[in-house]
Design a protein around this motif. Structure first.
Motif, PDB file in Angstrom:
ATOM      1  N   GLN A  82      52.812  19.883  76.928  1.00 44.85           N
ATOM      2  CA  GLN A  82      51.818  20.259  77.931  1.00 44.85           C
ATOM      3  C   GLN A  82      50.963  21.444  77.515  1.00 44.85           C
ATOM      4  O   GLN A  82      49.792  21.510  77.865  1.00 44.85           O
ATOM      5  CB  GLN A  82      52.532  20.551  79.257  1.00 44.85           C
ATOM      6  N   ARG A  83      51.557  22.376  76.808  1.00 39.07           N
ATOM      7  CA  ARG A  83      50.759  23.532  76.418  1.00 39.07           C
ATOM      8  C   ARG A  83      50.051  23.256  75.085  1.00 39.07           C
ATOM      9  O   ARG A  83      48.847  23.337  74.985  1.00 39.07           O
ATOM     10  CB  ARG A  83      51.640  24.771  76.255  1.00 39.07           C
ATOM     11  N   ASP A  84      50.861  22.868  74.080  1.00 38.97           N
ATOM     12  CA  ASP A  84      50.273  22.714  72.746  1.00 38.97           C
ATOM     13  C   ASP A  84      49.596  21.365  72.587  1.00 38.97           C
ATOM     14  O   ASP A  84      48.806  21.161  71.673  1.00 38.97           O
ATOM     15  CB  ASP A  84      51.368  22.887  71.693  1.00 38.97           C
ATOM     16  N   LYS A  85      49.933  20.420  73.455  1.00 37.99           N
ATOM     17  CA  LYS A  85      49.337  19.090  73.414  1.00 37.99           C
ATOM     18  C   LYS A  85      49.436  18.469  72.015  1.00 37.99           C
ATOM     19  O   LYS A  85      48.430  18.055  71.444  1.00 37.99           O
ATOM     20  CB  LYS A  85      47.884  19.145  73.884  1.00 37.99           C
ATOM     21  N   VAL A  86      50.627  18.446  71.496  1.00 38.82           N
ATOM     22  CA  VAL A  86      50.816  17.891  70.154  1.00 38.82           C
ATOM     23  C   VAL A  86      50.581  16.381  70.169  1.00 38.82           C
ATOM     24  O   VAL A  86      50.687  15.726  71.210  1.00 38.82           O
ATOM     25  CB  VAL A  86      52.225  18.181  69.608  1.00 38.82           C
ATOM     26  N   ASP A  87      50.269  15.853  68.988  1.00 41.32           N
ATOM     27  CA  ASP A  87      49.978  14.420  68.897  1.00 41.32           C
ATOM     28  C   ASP A  87      51.239  13.611  68.659  1.00 41.32           C
ATOM     29  O   ASP A  87      51.247  12.396  68.807  1.00 41.32           O
ATOM     30  CB  ASP A  87      48.979  14.185  67.767  1.00 41.32           C
ATOM     31  N   GLY A 137      55.443  12.447  79.161  1.00 42.89           N
ATOM     32  CA  GLY A 137      54.495  13.163  78.302  1.00 42.89           C
ATOM     33  C   GLY A 137      53.524  12.264  77.556  1.00 42.89           C
ATOM     34  O   GLY A 137      52.583  12.737  76.930  1.00 42.89           O
ATOM     35  N   LYS A 138      53.771  10.942  77.601  1.00 42.00           N
ATOM     36  CA  LYS A 138      52.871   9.973  76.948  1.00 42.00           C
ATOM     37  C   LYS A 138      52.569  10.348  75.495  1.00 42.00           C
ATOM     38  O   LYS A 138      51.417  10.383  75.061  1.00 42.00           O
ATOM     39  CB  LYS A 138      51.542   9.878  77.720  1.00 42.00           C
ATOM     40  N   THR A 139      53.631  10.695  74.791  1.00 40.57           N
ATOM     41  CA  THR A 139      53.456  11.110  73.398  1.00 40.57           C
ATOM     42  C   THR A 139      54.423  10.314  72.529  1.00 40.57           C
ATOM     43  O   THR A 139      55.440   9.809  73.003  1.00 40.57           O
ATOM     44  CB  THR A 139      53.745  12.630  73.277  1.00 40.57           C
ATOM     45  N   TYR A 174      57.514   3.486  71.868  1.00 39.69           N
ATOM     46  CA  TYR A 174      56.962   4.740  71.340  1.00 39.69           C
ATOM     47  C   TYR A 174      58.013   5.700  70.798  1.00 39.69           C
ATOM     48  O   TYR A 174      57.719   6.819  70.474  1.00 39.69           O
ATOM     49  CB  TYR A 174      56.139   5.487  72.403  1.00 39.69           C
ATOM     50  N   LEU A 175      59.258   5.228  70.733  1.00 40.23           N
ATOM     51  CA  LEU A 175      60.293   6.071  70.141  1.00 40.23           C
ATOM     52  C   LEU A 175      60.725   5.398  68.834  1.00 40.23           C
ATOM     53  O   LEU A 175      61.265   4.293  68.854  1.00 40.23           O
ATOM     54  CB  LEU A 175      61.462   6.213  71.119  1.00 40.23           C
TER      55      LEU A 175
END
Ligand SMILES: Nc1ncnc2c1ncn2[C@@H]1O[C@H](COP(=O)(O)OP(=O)(O)OP(=O)(O)O)[C@@H](O)[C@H]1O
Ligand SMILES: Nc1ncnc2c1ncn2[C@@H]1O[C@H](COP(=O)(O)OP(=O)(O)OP(=O)(O)O)[C@@H](O)[C@H]1O
Ligand SMILES: [Mg+2]
Ligand SMILES: [Mg+2]
Lengths: 373, 231, 285, 243, 374
Positions: A76-81, A103-105, A121-122
Motif C-alpha cells: 500500500q505504501r511502496d506500491k511494489v509491482d 493487494g492485487k499483486t 497469481y501465486l
C-alpha cells in the motif's frame, strides 16, 4: 542510482518480505542478500524494459502479525509491482491474502514446501514433494533399506510431505514402520529413538526441524543407529544445517535438493553466482537451497524473463508470461515454469554428508516435474 | 562533651510532606530516654530517621561522635543501634528460631539466645512456629528479644508493650531498667508509668516539634502534658 | 528389561537437565520472589560462552568452567543496575526481566547469525553395556546435577547465607534493622541464581546445540516446575523440576507426543490448583 | 442470645490454641475478652468471624448455625471484625476505605449505578469527623501513623452497621486520653449493637464492659459480670503469675 | 505466596521512585492540594487525534491504525482485569485468540460473516472461555495468589497455543488463512477508513462503558479487591464473585477485539492465543500506564507505532532497540508513560468528592463529574 537519474519512466519496484529477524533470520537474510545481488546485476545490465529496478525489503520477523503489517507497507505504501518472500508455510499463508487477494499483486514463494498451493497469481519456485521424493526415495531404498521411519515435526509441511513420501515408499516396495509427530520445539526424543532401534529401522526419513533435529540426530547416533548401518535422510538439509551436529553424528545423511555448493566444481554457472554472492556478502548467511536462496534467485530471474516477454509490469500481463517463463541458467541448472501450474520444473540432486560436507551421489535426468495443481 | 546520640535541628518526612520540624535531642551514654506524644505526633518517624529507614532532610544525627546521617541502616545497626519497630517487627514467614538466629548473626555470645528464652519462656515453646502466626504479645516479645541479641549500645523501642499482657509488661520494664544501667535506651511508649520508670529524661513531641522536655519526674508533673497526649 | 533400563536412564537424564535449568530460576523465585523471565537468556549466555571458548580453540571444559562465573558476574551487575528496582513490584519485575531477556536473546542471535551451532561434548560417545548404548555426556550431566544440588543445599542450609537471604526477602527493612546488608544479599543471590543458569547452559549446549532460543525453550516449563514444586524453598522447585522433566520425557513413551505435550501443562495447572502450596510447602531450605 | 460459640477447639499442628472455649453475648451487651498473651483471644475472635475454621465447635449467631459460613456470609449476617494487626487498604484514601466498608452490602446493581452514593457521602464524612480524621479524608491510608490507622479500622468496622462488632485490641498504641475518647465513641453504638472487645487495659475494660470472659491457655477460666470476675480467685491468680 | 499484597503495593511508589504524592502541607493541618484534572484532557486529545487520523494518514497507515485500535481494545480488556481489579491475567490472548479462531471457523465452515452475528459470537466465546478459566483459577476455598493466577493464565495460554499448533482442524501451525471479510448485508468491511471508523466507534463505546464501570461504586469494590482481597471479604463483599465477573468482562472485551482482529487481518494463527500476544498486551498496558483506561490505549498505540517505525528504520536490530526502550520505560516510568502527565493521586483517584464541591455540583447521573470534581 545516478545512471537512471533521467530515465524516462519510474523504476519498477520489487518487494521482498522475509524473516530478517527471529529464529530463521539466517535464511531470510540470505534471501534478502540474493535479491540485492540479482537486482544489482539486472540494473548493471541496463535494467528491465529500460527502467531501473528498485528493491524494497521488509521484515516478516517470524511473526505473522508483524509480517502482515509490513507486507502492507510494501503493497500500500511502496506500491511494489511484485512481492517475493515468506519462508515458512504459515508465513506464506498469512501474507498471501494481503498480497494477492486484498493487494492485487503478484506473489512469488521461493521455498521448498509441501505443495498444494494453487492460488492464482501465486508462483512457487522451490521444490515440491514430488521433486524431492520421486528419485530420492528409490535411491534410499537401494542404499539404505526397505524399513522407513517418518519422525516429524507437527505442522503442515511434514504432514503433507509424508503422505506423498509414503506413497512413493510403498510403490517402491518399502515399508513405513511408523509415522509420528512432535511439537515443534520438542528436544527429547528418547521414546522415538527407542522405537527406531528396537524396530530395526533402515532409513529415518526425517522431517523434524531445528531445534529438535540436533538432539534427535545426536540421540540416534548415541544409540548406535549409524553404527548399525542405519541411513538418515532429510530433504531440507543443506550447507546451513550441517553445523547443527558434529560431523560424525550425521555421517551418511542423504538429502535431495535443487542445489548443493559442491556443484560449483562441475557447473561453471553455479561457480559464478556462488562467487558473486560470496564476494558481496562474505558473512554467515550462506547461499543455500534449504533457506530458499536458490528459489529466490530462480524466482527473480523467471520474473525478469516474464516481464521482458510481457513488455509491461501490470499483474495480469506478467502473470500470463510467468506462466510459461524459462531460464536457461540458474542455481543447479535451467528451470522453467509448468504452464498453468504456477510451479517450476528444475534439476534435482541427491547428496550425502561425508565428514562435514556433501558429495553428490545422484542427479535427475533433466528437469523434474513438480506435479502440482 | 558531646552526647552519645546527638540530634540537631532535624527535619524529616515522607515524600513531600514534612513530619519532623527542627527536632533537637541528646541521648546520654547510658540511661533511658522516653519519647512521648499523641498519635501522629511523629514519634515513629523520629525513630525511623535515627536508624536510617527515612533520610534526614536537614540537620545532623551524630552517634558516638560520628555523623551517621548518610549511612545505610545496616551500617548504623552494626555500629551498635538496635531497633524494635512499631509494626512488622518480626520476619513473619521465618520460624521463631530463625528470627532469633537473624538477631544473633552479628553477636558473638554463644548463650545469647538462651538468655532471651529465659526472659521470655513463652517463645521457647514456639520455636518452630512461623513468627507470623504468633499472638500479638508473643510477637512483641520476639521483636524485643531479637533486638537484644544484637548487643546494641543504643536500643530504640517503638511501643514495645503494645498488646502485651500486664504480667509480662512488668517483666519487660524490669529488664529495661536493668538494661538502661549499661546502655542507652530510647523508648516510645503510651504506658506513661512504664516509660517514666525506665526513662530518666523525657521528650514530648507535638506535631513534629519538641514541645516539652525535662527530667522524667518534671515532665510527668507538668500540667501541659495531658494536653499534648490528648487527641 | 534392557529396554526398561534405557528408558529409565533417558527419562532420568532429561529430568536432570530440567532440574539443572530450574535450579537458578527456583532460587531466584523462592528467595527473591521474582520470576525472572531473563533466566532462559542466562542459560543461553552460558551456552554461548562455552561455544566461544570452543570456537577460539580453547578446551571446551574451560568454557564450561568460565560460564557460571561470567554469567554470575553479569547477574550481579544487572541486579545492581536494573533488577534492584523491581523488588516491590513482582509483576513489573516479570516484564522488566522479559525486556532484558529480549535484549540479550536478540543480541546473541545477531552474534551467532541465527544459526544452530554444534558444540562437542568434553566427554563424548556412549557407554556400552551389552547391546545398550548410554550417552556418556548425559550420564555426566546427571552426576554434575546431583553434585550441584547437594552443594546448593549445603550452602543454603548450613551457612547463614540462606537465613540472611530469607530474612531479606521477608522483610527488607527489618533485615536492615538487623544489620543485614540487603543490597549485597540481593546482588549475591541473583548472581548465584544466574551463575547456576550459566552452568546449566554450558552443560546442555552439547546436547541441544547452540541457538538463540535455547533458553526460551525451557522457560515456561521452568516456571511451571517452580509452581508445582512450591515457591519459597530451595527443594520445592527442584522437586517440581524433577517431576515435570521426567513427566515430559516419560509421557511420549506411552502416548502421542503432541498430546503428551499439552497434557503435562494441563496436569500441572490442575495440580497447582488443588495443592497451591506445591509439592513441598515453602518451609526451611 | 445474639452470639453463642460453644466448645470451640482450634489445633495448630501440635499446639492446642483453643480448648473447648465458649462465649455467649446477648443483645446490646458489651463483652470483654481478656487473658494472657497467647491464651487464644484473637484465635477465638477469628473463629467467630470466620477467619479461622475451628477444629471442633459450633458458632451460632441470631439463632442460626453459622459454623459453615464464609467470612463474607458472616459479614452479611451482621458481624464485623477489626483485626489485631491493622489492615486498612493502604493506597486508597481514607474516604474510600470507609465508603468501601459502608457499601459492602449493596447489591451489584446499586454498585454499578451508584444509587446509594449520595446517601453514603454524609455517613462517610460523619464517621471521619467522629474519629478526627476528616481533615485527612483524601489522603491514602498508608500515610497514617499506627495509632491513626487503628482509629480508621475501628471506623471501618463500625461503618457496616453490624449487629455484632468484634474489636481485637482497638486501643493498641493509644495513650490514656485517646483510649478514653475511643470508649466514648463506642458507647452510643450500644443502642443497636453488641460488642466483643479484646483488651489488656483492665481499667478501660472495666469502664465499658458489662460482662467479661477470661481465657487462659485456650480454656475459659471464668465468665461473668465485671464484679464477679474481679472477685474470682483463679483470675486473680493468673494476674499474679508471670508469662 | 503468603506475603500480603497489601504490603507489596504499599511499597511500590516509594521504592520505584514514584514519589508518594501525599498532598499535604504539614502533618496536622493537612489540606488537599488542588489537582488539575488532566485525565479528561488526555482523553479528549486522544479522541480527536483518532477521529482525524484517517484524514491525515496515507491509506496503508489507516489500515495499520485500524489494527492498532483493535489492539487498543484488547489492551483495555487487560487493563480492566489487572489495572483495576489486580488480577494478573498473563493469558489474556487466550480469549482474544479463541474468539479469533471461533469467528474464523464460523466464516470458514458455516459462511457466517454477518457483523451482527460474528461480533456477538466472538464476544461470547471470549466471555465463556474467561468464565471457564477464571472460574477454575479464581474461585475455590482459598483465594488464589497473584503469582498463581499469573502463571496459571500464562500456562493456560501456552497450552492453548500448543493445542492450536497440534490440532489439524484448526489449521495447525498454519492457522486459518484467507478469512472472508466481515459483512453487513451485501456490504463487506474491507480494510480501510470504513473499517477504521467501525472499530473506533466500538472502541469509544467500550471505553465509555469501562469508564462508567470503574468509576461506579463497583469500581471502588474492584479497587478494594486489588488492594487486599481477604480484607474486603470481611466487609461482606463476595470477593471471588467480583473477581470472576470482572475477569469475564475482560474476556468478553478481549473476545470482541479478537474477532475484529481476525476479520481485519484475514487470518488467525496459533500465536494469537499464545504467550507472545499475551505478553504483548501486558506490555501495552504497563507501557501506557496501568490503572488508567486511556493509558492502555496510549500504550498500544505507542508500542505498535514504535515497533512499526523501528522495523522500518532499523530493520536488523529493531527487536533489540524495542527491548531497550521497554526496559527504560519500565525502569524509569514504572507507572507508565501516562505518569509523565498524570500524578499518582489522580491515577489512584478517589471515589468521594470533597464536601464543598459536592454541594455546588448537583449533577445527578454523571458519575465522572462526581469523581473528578475540580
Ligand atoms: N508513609 C507515610 N507517608 C506520609 N505520611 C506519613 C507516613 N507515615 C506517617 N505519616 C504521617 O506522619 C505523621 C507522624 O507519623 P508517626 O508514625 O511518626 O506518628 P507516631 O507519633 O508514631 O504516631 P502513633 O502513636 O500513632 O504511632 C502522621 O501525621 C502521619 O500521618
Ligand atoms: N496459625 C497458627 N499456627 C500456629 N500457632 C498459632 C497460629 N495462630 C495462633 N497460634 C498460636 O496460638 C496461640 C493463641 O494465639 P492468639 O493469637 O489467639 O493469642 P492471643 O490471646 O490473642 O494473644 P495476644 O494477647 O498476645 O494477642 C498462640 O500461642 C499462638 O502462637
Ligand atoms: Mg508510631
Ligand atoms: Mg491477640
Amino acid at each position: 542510482p545516478a545512471p537512471w537519474a533521467n530515465a524516462a519512466e519510474a523504476p519498477i519496484k520489487v518487494g521482498i518480505a522475509t524473516d530478517l529477524t527471529g529464529p530463521i533470520a539466517y535464511a531470510g537474510n540470505a534471501d534478502a542478500n540474493v535479491a540485492k545481488m540479482v537486482i544489482k546485476e539486472i540494473n548493471a545490465a541496463g535494467g528491465l524494459l529500460g527502467r531501473p529496478l528498485e528493491l524494497y525489503i521488509e521484515d516478516t520477523a517470524s511473526n505473522e502479525s508483524v509480517a502482515v503489517g509490513n507486507v502492507r507497507k510494501l503493497i500500500q505504501r511502496d506500491k511494489v509491482d511484485m512481492v517475493l518472500g515468506g519462508i515458512t508455510s504459515s508465513m506464506r499463508n498469512a501474507i498471501k491474502d494481503p498480497i494477492v487477494a486484498r493487494g492485487k499483486t503478484l506473489y512469488i514463494y521461493p521455498q521448498l514446501y509441501e505443495g498444494k498451493e494453487c492460488t492464482p497469481y501465486l508462483f512457487c519456485t522451490g521444490p515440491t514433494p514430488a521433486q524431492q521424493c520421486d528419485e530420492f526415495i528409490p535411491w534410499l531404498i537401494k542404499n539404505g533399506g526397505k524399513k522407513f521411519a517418518l519422525p516429524s515435526a507437527n505442522y503442515v509441511w511434514p504432514h503433507t510431505l509424508n503422505v506423498y513420501a509414503r506413497k512413493v515408499i510403498e510403490a517402491n516396495g518399502g515399508e513405513v514402520v511408523f509415522e509420528e509427530y512432535y511439537p515443534l520445539d520438542q528436544v527429547d526424543f528418547s521414546a522415538t529413538v527407542n522405537r527406531i532401534i528396537s524396530n530395526k529401522v533402515d532409513v529415518v526419513f526425517n522431517t523434524v526441524i531445528p531445534p529438535g533435529v540436533g538432539p534427535f540426530f545426536k540421540q540416534l547416533y548415541e544409540a548406535g543407529f549409524l553404527k548399525n548401518g542405519g541411513r538418515l535422510a532429510c530433504v531440507y538439509y543443506d550447507e546451513n544445517t550441517l553445523n547443527i551436529n558434529q560431523a560424525a553424528e550425521i555421517e551418511g545423511l542423504a538429502s535431495c535438493l535443487d542445489y548443493f555448493k559442491v556443484l560449483t566444481k562441475e557447473n561453471p554457472f553455479d561457480a559464478k553466482i556462488q562467487a558473486a554472492y560470496e564476494k558481496d556478502f562474505p558473512g554467515n548467511f550462506l547461499f543455500a537451497a534449504g533457506s530458499a536462496a536458490t528459489g529466490t534467485y530462480r524466482g527473480l530471474k523467471l520474473w525478469e524473463a516474464a516481464v521482458k516477454e510481457a513488455g509491461k509490469v501490470d499483474r495480469d500481463s506478467v502473470a500470463a508470461a510467468l506462466d510459461h517463463a524459462k531460464i536457461a541458467e540458474g542455481p543447479g541448472g535451467p528451470a522453467e515454469m509448468v504452464p498453468g501450474k504456477r510451479h517450476c520444473k528444475m534439476k534435482m540432486y541427491t547428496a550425502v554428508a561425508k565428514a562435514g560436507s556433501y558429495e553428490i551421489v545422484g542427479r535427475s535426468n533433466g528437469l523434474v516435474d513438480p506435479k502440482e495443481c | 562533651m558531646p552526647e552519645f546520640l546527638d540530634i540537631k535541628h532535624l527535619d524529616a518526612g515522607y515524600g513531600r510532606s514534612q513530619v519532623l520540624f527542627d527536632v533537637t535531642l541528646g541521648i546520654p551514654w547510658r540511661g533511658g530516654v522516653a519519647v512521648l506524644g499523641r498519635n501522629g505526633a511523629g514519634k515513629t518517624t523520629l525513630m525511623k530517621t535515627i536508624v536510617g529507614e527515612l533520610p534526614a532532610w536537614k540537620g545532623e544525627v551524630a552517634f558516638d561522635g560520628r555523623d551517621i546521617s548518610r549511612r545505610a541502616t545496616q551500617e548504623r545497626v552494626r555500629a551498635g543501634i538496635g531497633y524494635v519497630p512499631q509494626e512488622h517487627s518480626v520476619f513473619a514467614r521465618l520460624s521463631v528460631r530463625d528470627n532469633l538466629a537473624v538477631g544473633s548473626l552479628a553477636s558473638s555470645k554463644a548463650d545469647a539466645v538462651d538468655h532471651v528464652l529465659t526472659i521470655f519462656p513463652k517463645l521457647g515453646q514456639r520455636l518452630d512456629q512461623p513468627a507470623g502466626t504468633l499472638s500479638g504479645g508473643e510477637r512483641k516479645m520476639l521483636a524485643i528479644g531479637r533486638a537484644l541479641l544484637g548487643d546494641p549500645k543504643l536500643l530504640l523501642l517503638d511501643e514495645p508493650t503494645e498488646g502485651v499482657w500486664i504480667g509480662v509488661i512488668e517483666e519487660i520494664t524490669e529488664r529495661l531498667i536493668e538494661l538502661a544501667k549499661t546502655i542507652a535506651v530510647i523508648i516510645v511508649e503510651q504506658h506513661l508509668d512504664l516509660a517514666l520508670r525506665v526513662a530518666d529524661y523525657a521528650y514530648v513531641l507535638d506535631r513534629g516539634r519538641v514541645a516539652l522536655q525535662g527530667q522524667a519526674g518534671e515532665v510527668r508533673d507538668n500540667p501541659e502534658l495531658v494536653r499534648y497526649l490528648a487527641p | 528389561m534392557a529396554n526398561a533400563f534405557v528408558a529409565a536412564f533417558e527419562i532420568l537424564s532429561f529430568g536432570a537437565i530440567i532440574v539443572l535449568i530450574v535450579l537458578g530460576l527456583g532460587i531466584i523465585a523462592s528467595m527473591m520472589g521474582i520470576f525472572n523471565f531473563a533466566q532462559g537468556e542466562f542459560v543461553l549466555l552460558g551456552a554461548y560462552i562455552t561455544y566461544l571458548a570452543y570456537a577460539k580453540g580453547l578446551p571446551i571444559w574451560a568454557g564450561m568452567v568460565a560460564a557460571p562465573f561470567v554469567v554470575g558476574a553479569l547477574g550481579f551487575v544487572l541486579e545492581a543496575l536494573i533488577i534492584r528496582r523491581f523488588y516491590a513490584a513482582p509483576i513489573v519485575a516479570m516484564l522488566g526481566t522479559y525486556a532484558l531477556g529480549l535484549i540479550i536473546r536478540e543480541s546473541v542471535r545477531g552474534l551467532i547469525g541465527g544459526f544452530y551451532l554444534t558444540v562437542p561434548e568434553p566427554i563424548g560417545g556412549s557407554i556400552d553395556i551389552g547391546a545398550m548404548h548410554i550417552s556418556a555426556w548425559r550420564f555426566t550431566i546427571i552426576i554434575i546435577t546431583l553434585l550441584v544440588m547437594a552443594g546448593c543445599y549445603l550452602l543454603l542450609s548450613r551457612t547463614n547465607f540462606g537465613l540472611r537471604m530469607r530474612a531479606t526477602l521477608e522483610n527488607p527493612s527489618l533485615a536492615r534493622a538487623s544489620g543485614i546488608s540487603t543490597p549485597l544479599m540481593y546482588g549475591a543471590t541473583f548472581a548465584f541464581g544466574s551463575a547456576l543458569a550459566g552452568l546449566a547452559g554450558a552443560l546442555i549446549v552439547p546436547v541441544f546445540s547452540l541457538y538463540a532460543d535455547l533458553g526460551l525453550r525451557f522457560l515456561i516449563q521452568g516456571f511451571v516446575a517452580v509452581m508445582v514444586g512450591g515457591v519459597g524453598s530451595f527443594i520445592g522447585p527442584v522437586a517440581g523440576a524433577g517431576v515435570i522433566g521426567t513427566l515430559s520425557a516419560a509421557l511420549p513413551w506411552i502416548m502421542a507426543p503432541v498430546v503428551a505435550d499439552v497434557l503435562v501443562f494441563v496436569l500441572a495447572i490442575a495440580f497447582i490448583k488443588f495443592r497451591p502450596q506445591g509439592l513441598i510447602a515453602g518451609k526451611g531450605v | 442470645m445474639l452470639l453463642e460459640a460453644a466448645g470451640i477447639t482450634k489445633i495448630f499442628g501440635k499446639l492446642t490454641a483453643l480448648d473447648g472455649a465458649a462465649l455467649t453475648v446477648g443483645a446490646n451487651e458489651f463483652h470483654g475478652l481478656i487473658g494472657p498473651n497467647g491464651s487464644g483471644k484473637s484465635t477465638l475472635m477469628k473463629c467467630i468471624a470466620g477467619a479461622e475454621v475451628p477444629t471442633t465447635g459450633k458458632v451460632s449467631f441470631v439463632n442460626t448455625d453459622i459454623t459453615a459460613f464464609t467470612p463474607t456470609e458472616r459479614a452479611r449476617a451482621g458481624m464485623s471484625l477489626k483485626f489485631q494487626i491493622t489492615s486498612v487498604l493502604p493506597s486508597l484514601t481514607l474516604y474510600d476505605n470507609i465508603l468501601l466498608a459502608l457499601q459492602a452490602q449493596s447489591s451489584l446493581i446499586d454498585l454499578l449505578f451508584s444509587r446509594t452514593r449520595d446517601a453514603l457521602h454524609e455517613q462517610v464524612m460523619t464517621m471521619l469527623t467522629q474519629f478526627r480524621l476528616a481533615d485527612r479524608a483524601f489522603e491514602p491510608a498508608a500515610a497514617l501513623s499506627h495509632g491513626q490507622q487503628q482509629w480508621l479500622e475501628i471506623a471501618m468496622a463500625l461503618a457496616g452497621k453490624p449487629k455484632l462488632l468484634l474489636l481485637d485490641e482497638p486501643t493498641g498504641g493509644m495513650s490514656l486520653e485517646e483510649r478514653r475518647v475511643t470508649g466514648e465513641l463506642l458507647q452510643p453504638i450500644k443502642q443497636h449493637c453488641s460488642l466483643v472487645i479484646v483488651e489488656h487495659d483492665l481499667d478501660f475494660i472495666r469502664d465499658i464492659c458489662d460482662r467479661l470472659t477470661v481465657l487462659d491457655q485456650g480454656k475459659v477460666l471464668a465468665s461473668g459480670t465485671v464484679s464477679e470476675i474481679q472477685a474470682n480467685k483463679a483470675v486473680q491468680e493468673i494476674y499474679l503469675r508471670r508469662a | 505466596m503468603p506475603k500480603s499484597m497489601g504490603a507489596v503495593k504499599q511499597a511500590i511508589p516509594a521504592a520505584i521512585g514514584g514519589e508518594p504524592d501525599v498532598a499535604m502541607a504539614s502533618s496536622g493541618t493537612a489540606k488537599q492540594k488542588s489537582t488539575r484534572k488532566i485525565l479528561p484532557v488526555v482523553e479528549g486529545i486522544v479522541l480527536v487525534a483518532a477521529l482525524l487520523a484517517p484524514l491525515l494518514l496515507q491509506d496503508y497507515l489507516t489500515v495499520f491504525a485500524t489494527r492498532v485500535i483493535i489492539l487498543a481494545l484488547f489492551a483495555l480488556s487487560f487493563d480492566l482485569v489487572w489495572g483495576y481489579a489486580g488480577i494478573m491475567s498473563f493469558g489474556q490472548a487466550l480469549f482474544f485468540g479463541s474468539a479469533g479462531y471461533g469467528v474464523a471457523l464460523l466464516a470458514r465452515d458455516l459462511d457466517i460473516t454477518n457483523i451482527f452475528l460474528v461480533l456477538p459470537a466472538g464476544t461470547l466465546i471470549g466471555l465463556t472461555f474467561a468464565l471457564l478459566l477464571g472460574g477454575f483459577l479464581l474461585l475455590g476455598r482459598h483465594p488464589s495468589s497473584v503469582i498463581f493466577v499469573s502463571l496459571g493464565t500464562l500456562t493456560g495460554s501456552y497450552a492453548a497455543d500448543r493445542l492450536a499448533r497440534g490440532w489439524y482442524y484448526l489449521g495447525g501451525q498454519n492457522g486459518i488463512p484467507s478469512i472472508a471479510p466481515m459483512s453487513l448485508g451485501s456490504y463487506e468491511f474491507t480494510e480501510g477508513p470504513a473499517f477504521y471508523y467501525l472499530v473506533l466507534g466500538i472502541l469509544v463505546v467500550v471505553y465509555l462503558l469501562c469508564r462508567f464501570l470503574v468509576r461506579s461504586q463497583f469500581g471502588l469494590a474492584l479497587a478494594g479487591l486489588r488492594e487486599n482481597e481477604q480484607r474486603i471479604a470481611f466487609f461482606g463483599y463476595k470477593a471471588q464473585h467480583l473477581k470472576a465477573i470482572i475477569f469475564a468482562i475482560g474476556g468478553a472485551v478481549a473476545g470482541m477485539a479478537g474477532s475484529l482482529y481476525a476479520f481485519h487481518e484475514g487470518f488467525v494463527w496459533p500465536n494469537m492465543v499464545g504467550v507472545v500476544v499475551s505478553t504483548q498486551v501486558v506490555l501495552y498496558v504497563l507501557f501506557g500506564g496501568s490503572g488508567t483506561l486511556i493509558g492502555a490505549v496510549i500504550g498500544a498505540v505507542i508500542v505498535e507505532g514504535v515497533s512499526f517505525w523501528l522495523s522500518d528504520n532499523y530493520r536488523d536490530i529493531w527487536p533489540i532497540i524495542l527491548g531497550v526502550l521497554l526496559l527504560l520505560v519500565i525502569l524509569f516510568r514504572p507507572l507508565g508513560l501516562i505518569s509523565f502527565v498524570l500524578g499518582e493521586r489522580e491515577r489512584v483517584g478517589s471515589f468521594g468528592a470533597k464536601p464543598k464541591e459536592n454541594v455546588k455540583e448537583n449533577v445527578k447521573e454523571d458519575v465522572k463529574e462526581k469523581r473528578n470534581a475540580p
